[in-house]
Design a protein around this motif. Structure first.
Motif, PDB file in Angstrom:
ATOM      1  N   PHE A  11       0.929  -1.361   0.028  1.00  0.00           N
ATOM      2  CA  PHE A  11      -0.031   0.026  -0.081  1.00  0.00           C
ATOM      3  C   PHE A  11       0.797   1.290   0.177  1.00  0.00           C
ATOM      4  N   THR A  12       2.018   1.215  -0.886  1.00  0.00           N
ATOM      5  CA  THR A  12       2.433   2.368  -1.117  1.00  0.00           C
ATOM      6  C   THR A  12       3.496   2.341  -2.495  1.00  0.00           C
ATOM      7  N   THR A  13       3.905   3.394  -2.940  1.00  0.00           N
ATOM      8  CA  THR A  13       4.545   3.396  -4.286  1.00  0.00           C
ATOM      9  C   THR A  13       6.066   3.780  -3.685  1.00  0.00           C
ATOM     10  N   GLY A 234      -0.065   5.324   4.610  1.00  0.00           N
ATOM     11  CA  GLY A 234      -0.259   4.338   3.411  1.00  0.00           C
ATOM     12  C   GLY A 234      -1.719   4.753   2.787  1.00  0.00           C
ATOM     13  N   GLU A 235      -1.749   4.596   1.446  1.00  0.00           N
ATOM     14  CA  GLU A 235      -2.998   5.045   0.650  1.00  0.00           C
ATOM     15  C   GLU A 235      -3.742   3.867   0.407  1.00  0.00           C
ATOM     16  N   ILE A 236      -5.043   3.626   0.191  1.00  0.00           N
ATOM     17  CA  ILE A 236      -5.948   2.521  -0.310  1.00  0.00           C
ATOM     18  C   ILE A 236      -7.184   3.323  -0.945  1.00  0.00           C
ATOM     19  N   ASN A 237      -7.257   2.796  -2.188  1.00  0.00           N
ATOM     20  CA  ASN A 237      -8.440   3.120  -2.951  1.00  0.00           C
ATOM     21  C   ASN A 237      -9.401   2.118  -2.800  1.00  0.00           C
ATOM     22  N   CYS A 238     -10.554   2.486  -2.019  1.00  0.00           N
ATOM     23  CA  CYS A 238     -11.513   1.428  -1.770  1.00  0.00           C
ATOM     24  C   CYS A 238     -12.835   1.405  -2.615  1.00  0.00           C
ATOM     25  N   ARG A 239     -13.546   0.628  -2.860  1.00  0.00           N
ATOM     26  CA  ARG A 239     -14.716   0.487  -3.543  1.00  0.00           C
ATOM     27  C   ARG A 239     -15.591  -0.587  -3.226  1.00  0.00           C
ATOM     28  N   LEU A 240     -16.903  -0.413  -2.885  1.00  0.00           N
ATOM     29  CA  LEU A 240     -17.742  -1.136  -2.233  1.00  0.00           C
ATOM     30  C   LEU A 240     -18.598  -1.877  -3.442  1.00  0.00           C
ATOM     31  N   VAL A 241     -18.680  -3.191  -3.669  1.00  0.00           N
ATOM     32  CA  VAL A 241     -19.257  -3.918  -4.810  1.00  0.00           C
ATOM     33  C   VAL A 241     -20.262  -4.935  -4.197  1.00  0.00           C
TER      34      VAL A 241
END
Length: 261
Positions: A11-13, A234-241
């Motif tokens: 969770f990092t670049t 840390g960055e997280i892109n989250c999406r509820l599906v």
């Protein structure tokens, strides 16, 4: 016996940020005592152990003191090991786990994990929680693993200095704190799990399996840019599906070698 080991910042670049996880590859799982010993020796928040099973891999996760049923960042790290080192022709991998099948896909920006949501319910303030955190939550959620304390604003989350010894005594494995986001993020969070040998987890994928449906209800949308405000961050892109959560992030290899058992 010599077996491969990898250490990956998830969770990092960039290296030395995100959440470091060890990934150890076996032909078959050894005795649990061996897995516990390796995780303790690694002394990272999580060590993932993976075993090839046909086209899939079985996965188990251990903190320095216990096995856990689900771990996001170590699954992300394991997928990177499979796709970037073991089988570079692949673009996705499915792990069989105690939490069911977990699919991870690679795209141009990194990886996308597909995890089950973690259902939660609102509860009364647990005795001692406000004192342990040093701040009064706006509301408290409970799930099978953690309490989640909703705080008034993001700066409270960032500046929090909880009493870890007190948090270790609650009837949940850990405590998540979260608030509506700042600095361009939809929400921010931190995670403390001293009872599992993790005083503060740098970036916690599994916690976002509960945070994502909560913030979907609060903000009336399904996609989020989240930040875990630990020292490493840390960055997280989250999406509820539906009843699943997609967690997207990158990772960076730090160490590759072998361990002797």
């Amino acid at each position: 016996m010599h077996v491969p080991i990898f250490q990956v910042d998830a969770f990092t670049t960039r290296r030395f940020a995100g959440n470091p996880a060890a990934v150890v590859l076996f032909d078959e799982f050894p005795a649990d005592a061996v897995l516990h010993a390796i995780a303790s020796e690694n002394n990272l928040a999580e060590t993932a152990f993976i075993v090839p099973t046909g086209e899939q891999y079985a996965i188990r996760w251990f903190t320095p003191v216990t096995e856990v049923a689900l771990c996001g960042h170590a699954t992300l790290a394991s997928a990177a090991v499979v796709i970037e080192r073991l089988e570079p022709s692949r673009s996705q991998v499915t792990f069989s786990s105690k939490s069911g099948p977990l699919m991870v896909s690679k795209n141009d920006d990194g990886y996308v994990l597909n995890f089950p949501i973690r259902p939660w319910q609102r509860v009364a303030l647990p005795p001692g929680l406000a004192e342990a955190l040093g701040v009064m939550p706006v509301e408290v959620l409970s799930d099978v693993v953690n309490y989640t304390a909703i705080l008034e604003h993001a700066q409270l989350v960032r500046e929090l200095k909880p009493n870890l010894a007190a948090i270790a005594q609650f009837d949940r494995s850990g405590v998540v704190v979260t608030a509506a986001g700042d600095q361009g993020y939809d929400f921010v969070s931190r995670y403390f799990a001293p009872a599992k040998g993790i005083p503060e987890d740098p970036v916690t994928g599994a916690a976002h399996c509960a945070l994502t449906p909560y913030w979907a209800e609060r903000l009336d949308k399904t996609s989020f840019r989240a930040y875990q405000a630990s020292q490493r961050g840390g960055e997280i892109n989250c999406r509820l599906v539906g009843d699943r959560v997609e967690l997207a992030g990158s990772c960076v290899f730090y160490l590759e070698g072998t361990i002797e058992i």
